[in-house]
Design an enzyme around this catalytic site. Structure first.
Site, PDB file in Angstrom:
ATOM      1  N   HIS A  45     -25.345  27.234  42.763  1.00  0.00           N
ATOM      2  CA  HIS A  45     -24.269  26.953  41.869  1.00  0.00           C
ATOM      3  C   HIS A  45     -23.305  27.982  42.078  1.00  0.00           C
ATOM      4  O   HIS A  45     -23.443  28.715  43.325  1.00  0.00           O
ATOM      5  CB  HIS A  45     -24.561  27.084  39.978  1.00  0.00           C
ATOM      6  CG  HIS A  45     -25.401  26.012  39.762  1.00  0.00           C
ATOM      7  ND1 HIS A  45     -25.282  24.889  39.211  1.00  0.00           N
ATOM      8  CD2 HIS A  45     -26.799  26.331  39.449  1.00  0.00           C
ATOM      9  CE1 HIS A  45     -26.429  24.307  38.636  1.00  0.00           C
ATOM     10  NE2 HIS A  45     -27.124  25.005  38.857  1.00  0.00           N
ATOM     11  N   CYS A  58     -28.934  21.900  42.235  1.00  0.00           N
ATOM     12  CA  CYS A  58     -30.160  21.995  41.275  1.00  0.00           C
ATOM     13  C   CYS A  58     -30.592  20.758  40.602  1.00  0.00           C
ATOM     14  O   CYS A  58     -31.314  20.118  41.183  1.00  0.00           O
ATOM     15  CB  CYS A  58     -29.358  22.865  40.236  1.00  0.00           C
ATOM     16  SG  CYS A  58     -30.575  23.881  39.013  1.00  0.00           S
TER      17      CYS A  58
HETATM   18  N1  GLN Z   1     -33.058  21.768  34.242  1.00  0.00           N
HETATM   19  C1  GLN Z   1     -33.229  22.425  35.575  1.00  0.00           C
HETATM   20  C2  GLN Z   1     -33.942  23.382  35.598  1.00  0.00           C
HETATM   21  O1  GLN Z   1     -33.988  24.348  34.793  1.00  0.00           O
HETATM   22  C3  GLN Z   1     -32.129  22.329  36.292  1.00  0.00           C
HETATM   23  C4  GLN Z   1     -31.305  23.240  35.895  1.00  0.00           C
HETATM   24  C5  GLN Z   1     -29.830  23.442  36.607  1.00  0.00           C
HETATM   25  O2  GLN Z   1     -29.405  22.373  36.970  1.00  0.00           O
HETATM   26  N2  GLN Z   1     -29.306  24.539  36.872  1.00  0.00           N
HETATM   27  O3  GLN Z   1     -35.015  23.951  36.490  1.00  0.00           O
END
Ligand code: GLN
Length: 243
Positions: free
Chosen positions: A193, A93
């Protein structure tokens, strides 16, 4: 055999169980008698990235990404050297977003990326946040595997030349998109995730093999008993109507 892993920004980049990926890599190596070392590298720490077979960066919210991106950019040359030395890189992510050209967050702030690849990410409140369980069909160097995970990102990632997989259910790189993640044979970035590896033992072993192949020829891994892992994956696939 010996496997050296560097877990970067372990204390900042860790969402929705991402640290479980490290636990899975560790356990699957120990169960096979593979000598595994896991080091961490935080902000401002001196670390020799090219010493490692696998680099891992988990996900983080916009706040964490803004906090550490300058530290990451200061390591660009070291990351390029590690890549030249065949280190395998797993990015989840926010970590995945960092390897593109930039990320524009929901307030319009530009977080510069390493620019190692041409993809970029833009938060888009109007399109919608990508949240929920996701299933994809990933291509692991020619082997097609169903992979499940959990995504939660506002960022929409565009211009991905070589995605990790095709979306079977969920969103992926963009809201309701057809493709998920990035994979070029050595660097795997994904929005998954959950964490990614406990329910996807094929992906865990694929990464272990990639890492070991840096220093060992013709790596073969002993089979492990994965009944529980596959059952956990099936529960999600059934829930998503993907079986
Ligand atoms: N901040 C980023 C987004 O919302 C990554 C979020 C994350 O790592 N889950 O796209």
């Amino acid at each position: 055999m010996k496997l050296n892993i560097l877990w970067m920004y372990h204390d900042v980049m860790d969402l929705y169980g991402d640290k479980g990926n490290i636990k899975v890599l560790e356990k699957r190596c120990i169960d096979r008698g593979i000598d595994i070392t896991i080091d961490t590298c935080g902000m401002n720490e001196t670390c020799t990235l090219s010493n490692y077979d696998i680099l891992f960066i988990g996900g983080g919210a916009d706040k964490e990404q803004a906090l550490l991106y300058k530290d990451l950019l200061s390591r660009k040359q070291a990351i390029e050297e590690a890549i030249q030395g065949n280190t395998f890189i797993l990015l989840i992510c926010g970590g995945y977003q960092f390897f593109g050209t930039h990320y524009i967050d929901n307030k319009g702030n530009i977080i510069e990326g390493l620019g190692l690849f041409d993809y970029y990410t833009q938060s888009s409140a109007s399109v919608g946040r990508c949240i929920g369980n996701i299933a994809i069909e990933a291509d692991l160097d020619g082997t097609l595997v169903k992979v499940v995970g959990f995504e939660n990102h506002g960022g929409q990632t565009y211009n991905v030349a070589t995605p990790f997989g095709k979306v079977l259910s969920g969103h992926g790189n963009e809201y309701k998109s057809s493709y998920e993640g990035f994979y070029n044979g050595q660097i795997l970035g994904t929005y998954m995730h959950g964490p990614l590896l406990p329910k996807n033992p094929e992906v865990a072993d694929f990464i272990i093999k990639k890492g070991l192949s840096r220093k060992h020829d013709n790596v073969e891994l002993d089979a492990l008993e994965d009944g529980m892992e596959h059952k956990a994956k099936e529960v999600i696939l059934t829930r998503l109507n993907v079986i």
